[in-house]
Design a protein around this motif. Structure first.
Motif, PDB file in Angstrom:
ATOM      1  N   SER A  15       0.649  -1.305   0.023  1.00 23.74           N
ATOM      2  CA  SER A  15       0.003  -0.022  -0.067  1.00 23.74           C
ATOM      3  C   SER A  15       0.728   1.388   0.117  1.00 23.74           C
ATOM      4  CB  SER A  15      -0.762  -0.086   1.257  1.00 23.74           C
ATOM      5  OG  SER A  15      -0.143   0.182   2.343  1.00 23.74           O
ATOM      6  N   LYS A  16       2.053   1.028   0.411  1.00 21.63           N
ATOM      7  CA  LYS A  16       3.031   2.343   0.498  1.00 21.63           C
ATOM      8  C   LYS A  16       3.871   2.281  -0.868  1.00 21.63           C
ATOM      9  CE  LYS A  16       3.476   1.999   5.330  1.00 21.63           C
ATOM     10  NZ  LYS A  16       4.438   1.918   6.538  1.00 21.63           N
ATOM     11  N   GLY A  17       3.522   1.476  -2.080  1.00 23.26           N
ATOM     12  CA  GLY A  17       4.054   1.573  -3.020  1.00 23.26           C
ATOM     13  C   GLY A  17       5.389   0.545  -3.375  1.00 23.26           C
ATOM     14  N   TYR A  18       5.496  -0.504  -2.495  1.00 25.65           N
ATOM     15  CA  TYR A  18       6.751  -1.388  -2.694  1.00 25.65           C
ATOM     16  C   TYR A  18       5.972  -2.962  -2.382  1.00 25.65           C
ATOM     17  CZ  TYR A  18      10.232   1.895  -2.794  1.00 25.65           C
ATOM     18  OH  TYR A  18      11.510   2.883  -3.086  1.00 25.65           O
ATOM     19  N   PRO A  19       5.405  -3.316  -3.653  1.00 23.06           N
ATOM     20  CA  PRO A  19       4.813  -4.579  -3.480  1.00 23.06           C
ATOM     21  C   PRO A  19       5.844  -5.776  -3.573  1.00 23.06           C
ATOM     22  CG  PRO A  19       4.770  -3.968  -5.783  1.00 23.06           C
ATOM     23  CD  PRO A  19       5.164  -2.692  -4.972  1.00 23.06           C
ATOM     24  N   VAL A  20       5.576  -7.081  -2.912  1.00 25.13           N
ATOM     25  CA  VAL A  20       6.409  -8.014  -3.209  1.00 25.13           C
ATOM     26  C   VAL A  20       6.040  -8.694  -4.454  1.00 25.13           C
ATOM     27  CG1 VAL A  20       6.716 -10.661  -2.244  1.00 25.13           C
ATOM     28  CG2 VAL A  20       6.783  -8.459  -0.725  1.00 25.13           C
ATOM     29  N   LEU A  21       7.191  -9.153  -5.304  1.00 28.99           N
ATOM     30  CA  LEU A  21       7.016 -10.093  -6.306  1.00 28.99           C
ATOM     31  C   LEU A  21       7.971 -11.455  -6.125  1.00 28.99           C
ATOM     32  CD1 LEU A  21       6.213  -7.389  -7.607  1.00 28.99           C
ATOM     33  CD2 LEU A  21       6.932  -8.209  -9.810  1.00 28.99           C
ATOM     34  N   ALA A  22       7.371 -12.369  -5.774  1.00 30.79           N
ATOM     35  CA  ALA A  22       8.299 -13.912  -5.407  1.00 30.79           C
ATOM     36  C   ALA A  22       8.470 -14.795  -6.856  1.00 30.79           C
ATOM     37  CB  ALA A  22       7.284 -14.755  -4.416  1.00 30.79           C
ATOM     38  N   ILE A  23       9.561 -15.042  -6.756  1.00 34.55           N
ATOM     39  CA  ILE A  23       9.852 -15.803  -8.096  1.00 34.55           C
ATOM     40  C   ILE A  23      10.711 -17.049  -7.677  1.00 34.55           C
ATOM     41  CG2 ILE A  23      11.344 -15.764 -10.171  1.00 34.55           C
ATOM     42  CD1 ILE A  23      11.405 -12.668 -10.187  1.00 34.55           C
ATOM     43  N   ASN A  24      10.269 -18.281  -8.369  1.00 35.25           N
ATOM     44  CA  ASN A  24      10.525 -19.468  -8.026  1.00 35.25           C
ATOM     45  C   ASN A  24      11.690 -19.735  -8.950  1.00 35.25           C
ATOM     46  OD1 ASN A  24      11.051 -22.166  -7.864  1.00 35.25           O
ATOM     47  ND2 ASN A  24       9.241 -22.945  -8.374  1.00 35.25           N
ATOM     48  N   PRO A  25      12.917 -19.665  -8.757  1.00 29.93           N
ATOM     49  CA  PRO A  25      13.952 -19.671  -9.677  1.00 29.93           C
ATOM     50  C   PRO A  25      14.458 -21.280 -10.155  1.00 29.93           C
ATOM     51  CG  PRO A  25      15.079 -19.434  -7.653  1.00 29.93           C
ATOM     52  CD  PRO A  25      13.559 -19.494  -7.278  1.00 29.93           C
ATOM     53  N   ASN A  26      13.977 -22.333  -9.084  1.00 32.00           N
ATOM     54  CA  ASN A  26      14.475 -23.608  -9.224  1.00 32.00           C
ATOM     55  C   ASN A  26      13.903 -24.409 -10.523  1.00 32.00           C
ATOM     56  OD1 ASN A  26      15.815 -23.505  -6.951  1.00 32.00           O
ATOM     57  ND2 ASN A  26      14.362 -24.281  -5.707  1.00 32.00           N
ATOM     58  N   ASN A  27      14.695 -25.358 -10.918  1.00 33.19           N
ATOM     59  CA  ASN A  27      14.173 -26.267 -11.941  1.00 33.19           C
ATOM     60  C   ASN A  27      13.604 -27.255 -11.564  1.00 33.19           C
ATOM     61  OD1 ASN A  27      14.058 -28.000 -14.227  1.00 33.19           O
ATOM     62  ND2 ASN A  27      16.442 -28.156 -14.532  1.00 33.19           N
ATOM     63  N   PRO A  28      12.207 -27.482 -11.902  1.00 35.73           N
ATOM     64  CA  PRO A  28      11.504 -28.452 -11.378  1.00 35.73           C
ATOM     65  C   PRO A  28      11.917 -29.987 -11.722  1.00 35.73           C
ATOM     66  CG  PRO A  28      10.221 -27.310 -13.114  1.00 35.73           C
ATOM     67  CD  PRO A  28      11.551 -26.608 -12.890  1.00 35.73           C
ATOM     68  N   LYS A  29      12.539 -30.119 -12.769  1.00 34.40           N
ATOM     69  CA  LYS A  29      12.961 -31.570 -12.984  1.00 34.40           C
ATOM     70  C   LYS A  29      14.094 -31.815 -12.093  1.00 34.40           C
ATOM     71  CE  LYS A  29      12.230 -31.080 -18.251  1.00 34.40           C
ATOM     72  NZ  LYS A  29      12.843 -30.993 -19.534  1.00 34.40           N
ATOM     73  N   ALA A  30      14.947 -30.900 -11.603  1.00 38.28           N
ATOM     74  CA  ALA A  30      16.086 -31.357 -10.662  1.00 38.28           C
ATOM     75  C   ALA A  30      15.107 -31.471  -9.306  1.00 38.28           C
ATOM     76  CB  ALA A  30      16.867 -30.145 -10.610  1.00 38.28           C
ATOM     77  N   TYR A  31      14.133 -30.656  -9.034  1.00 38.61           N
ATOM     78  CA  TYR A  31      13.436 -30.688  -7.708  1.00 38.61           C
ATOM     79  C   TYR A  31      11.829 -30.564  -7.901  1.00 38.61           C
ATOM     80  CZ  TYR A  31      14.928 -30.840  -2.906  1.00 38.61           C
ATOM     81  OH  TYR A  31      15.328 -31.441  -1.584  1.00 38.61           O
ATOM     82  N   PRO A  32      11.163 -31.563  -8.196  1.00 34.23           N
ATOM     83  CA  PRO A  32       9.669 -31.651  -8.499  1.00 34.23           C
ATOM     84  C   PRO A  32       8.937 -31.075  -7.497  1.00 34.23           C
ATOM     85  CG  PRO A  32      10.766 -33.997  -9.013  1.00 34.23           C
ATOM     86  CD  PRO A  32      11.706 -33.172  -8.405  1.00 34.23           C
TER      87      PRO A  32
ATOM     88  N   TYR B 296      16.844 -15.580 -12.875  1.00 34.71           N
ATOM     89  CA  TYR B 296      17.742 -15.306 -11.656  1.00 34.71           C
ATOM     90  C   TYR B 296      19.231 -15.035 -11.966  1.00 34.71           C
ATOM     91  CZ  TYR B 296      19.882 -19.765 -11.543  1.00 34.71           C
ATOM     92  OH  TYR B 296      20.827 -20.962 -11.897  1.00 34.71           O
ATOM     93  N   PRO B 297      19.804 -15.452 -13.013  1.00 36.60           N
ATOM     94  CA  PRO B 297      21.108 -15.255 -13.200  1.00 36.60           C
ATOM     95  C   PRO B 297      21.420 -14.024 -13.407  1.00 36.60           C
ATOM     96  CG  PRO B 297      20.356 -17.130 -14.522  1.00 36.60           C
ATOM     97  CD  PRO B 297      19.162 -16.546 -13.994  1.00 36.60           C
ATOM     98  N   GLN B 298      20.334 -13.116 -14.115  1.00 40.92           N
ATOM     99  CA  GLN B 298      20.545 -11.650 -14.468  1.00 40.92           C
ATOM    100  C   GLN B 298      20.890 -10.834 -12.999  1.00 40.92           C
ATOM    101  OE1 GLN B 298      17.342 -10.109 -16.606  1.00 40.92           O
ATOM    102  NE2 GLN B 298      17.682 -11.694 -18.360  1.00 40.92           N
ATOM    103  N   TYR B 299      19.988 -11.509 -11.968  1.00 40.78           N
ATOM    104  CA  TYR B 299      20.065 -10.740 -10.732  1.00 40.78           C
ATOM    105  C   TYR B 299      21.289 -11.136 -10.080  1.00 40.78           C
ATOM    106  CZ  TYR B 299      15.558  -8.487 -10.878  1.00 40.78           C
ATOM    107  OH  TYR B 299      14.373  -7.609 -11.398  1.00 40.78           O
TER     108      TYR B 299
END
Length: 208
Positions: free
Chosen positions: A91-108, A137-140
């Motif tokens: 509400s103050k202008g800083y929302p959360v954006l969560a990103i799952n970076p994992n490979n599901p083939k490596a971790y179902p 995720y590698p960009q970050y």
């Protein structure tokens, strides 16, 4: 003579160590964003099957971008705190954006279907995005889950203002004495310099 040989040996070890440290530092600088860099936008699939990008948030002052996942005990330990961050600062202008970076083939456990399931179980109040192909995720330069990047929206772009951990106690929120992300955003909202700009992210390694 023996003493001289020892001194020469010690000097050699120190020289090698110094070189190794420099090489590590150079490598780290080459990985991902540093404080003051402009973060490029992304378009990632959300758990509601829509695509989400930073540009969608026209009124945002910045973003709390958190690389996290379903299975990691560190990520699980921080879920309630991530929800609180979103409720406090969206509400103050800083929302959360969560990103799952994992490979599901490596971790179902970190599959897209399981992301949907986990978000419903916990009542996530924020987008939970899938880094399909592991391009963002590698960009970050993210290496852990969770790994946080606080961005400030400016005329030049989304500037990286903080990188690292959420706070200094993953086991117990009430025992945390340093709330890095909260302090960073409060400083930005007040037009001040972020007090602690970089900390070590503590968590599980990202699964490629």
């Amino acid at each position: 003579m023996k003493t001289l040989k020892i001194l020469v040996g010690v000097a050699f070890i120190i020289a090698i160590s110094a070189f190794a440290i420099d090489k590590v530092s150079d490598t780290e600088i080459d990985k991902g964003y540093s404080i003051g860099d402009i973060a490029t936008d992304f378009s990632l699939k959300n758990i509601d099957n829509t695509n989400v990008s930073l540009a969608d948030y026209k009124e945002a002052k910045g973003f709390i971008v958190i690389f996290t996942c379903n299975h990691c005990p560190y990520s699980v330990a921080y879920e309630d705190r991530i929800i609180t961050l979103d409720k406090t600062f969206k509400s103050k202008g800083y929302p959360v954006l969560a990103i799952n970076p994992n490979n599901p083939k490596a971790y179902p456990d970190d599959s897209f279907d399981n992301m949907i399931k986990r978000s419903k179980e916990k009542g996530f109040t924020f987008p939970y995005l899938f880094d399909d192909g592991q391009k963002v995720y590698p960009q970050y330069g993210a290496t852990k889950t969770p790994h946080v990047y606080v961005l400030e929206k400016t005329p030049e772009g989304n500037v990286v203002r903080y990188i690292g951990a959420i706070d200094n106690n993953y086991k117990d929120a009430s025992a945390a004495t340093e709330k890095y992300v909260e302090d960073a955003i409060n400083a930005l909202l007040e037009g001040k310099k972020v007090p602690v700009e970089v900390t070590k992210a503590i968590g599980c390694s990202i699964k490629a």
